[in-house]
Design a protein around this motif. Structure first.
Motif, short mmCIF file in Angstrom:
data_model
loop_
_atom_site.label_atom_id
_atom_site.label_comp_id
_atom_site.label_asym_id
_atom_site.label_seq_id
_atom_site.Cartn_x
_atom_site.Cartn_y
_atom_site.Cartn_z
N VAL A 48 0.84 -1.20 0.00
CA VAL A 48 0.00 0.00 0.00
C VAL A 48 0.88 1.25 0.00
O VAL A 48 0.67 2.18 -0.79
N ALA A 59 -6.43 -0.45 -4.94
CA ALA A 59 -7.63 -0.74 -5.73
C ALA A 59 -7.25 -0.72 -7.21
O ALA A 59 -6.66 0.24 -7.70
N ASP A 91 -9.45 -8.20 -1.31
CA ASP A 91 -10.53 -7.49 -0.63
C ASP A 91 -10.45 -5.99 -0.87
O ASP A 91 -11.47 -5.30 -0.90
N ALA A 92 -9.23 -5.48 -1.05
CA ALA A 92 -9.02 -4.05 -1.28
C ALA A 92 -9.18 -3.66 -2.75
O ALA A 92 -9.01 -2.50 -3.11
#
Length: 153
Positions: A48, A59, A91-92
């Motif tokens: 991230v 994303a 999930d992100a």
């Protein structure tokens, strides 16, 4: 461009030496022992942060995880943080694949995921090196856009 090393086993140092000099900033965090949850969380955060540092988000990012086994030369994934990291990235909103010459498929949330071929390393926004198996040629990593290491001890 730079490589970020979250926790690296000594055998992975050989790969670091083969990466081009464009990966000139390396942050090494000591590897105190097996703790899949801690390394999974640290690996996820590093991805991230690396994407964010260049104005990108997880994303819709394309991420390749190299090696999902518990340890080098093994086929087991029961204690591996790779599955946790893959689930978290999916999930992100990331598009996540993995390559592992010893593990053909893994169970992730939503079903089974099969190992892929590396293909063109530039197609990935980030490559997370989790487990490096002995005898496997990882030279293609030098052509990847962003390489992050997250090997467990």
């Amino acid at each position: 461009m730079y490589a970020v090393v979250t926790a690296i086993a000594l055998t992975s140092m050989q790969v670091l030496r083969t990466l081009p000099e464009r990966y000139n900033e390396v942050d090494v965090v000591p590897c105190p022992g097996r703790c899949a949850t801690a390394y999974g969380a640290a690996s996820f955060r590093r991805i991230v942060d690396a994407l964010a540092s260049e104005g990108e988000t997880l994303a819709l990012a394309r991420v390749l995880v190299v090696g999902v086994a518990d340890k080098a030369g093994d086929t087991h994934v029961q204690e591996s943080s790779a599955v946790e990291v893959i689930n978290g990235m999916r999930d992100a909103g990331a598009s996540v694949s993995f390559i592992d010459d010893l593990v053909g498929s893994i169970t992730v949330r939503g079903g089974r995921m099969a190992s892929v071929h590396a293909g063109d390393p530039s197609e990935w926004d980030a490559v997370l090196v989790h487990t490096l198996h002995p005898g496997v040629d990882h030279a293609w990593l030098s052509a990847a856009r962003r390489v992050l290491f997250a090997a467990e001890c």
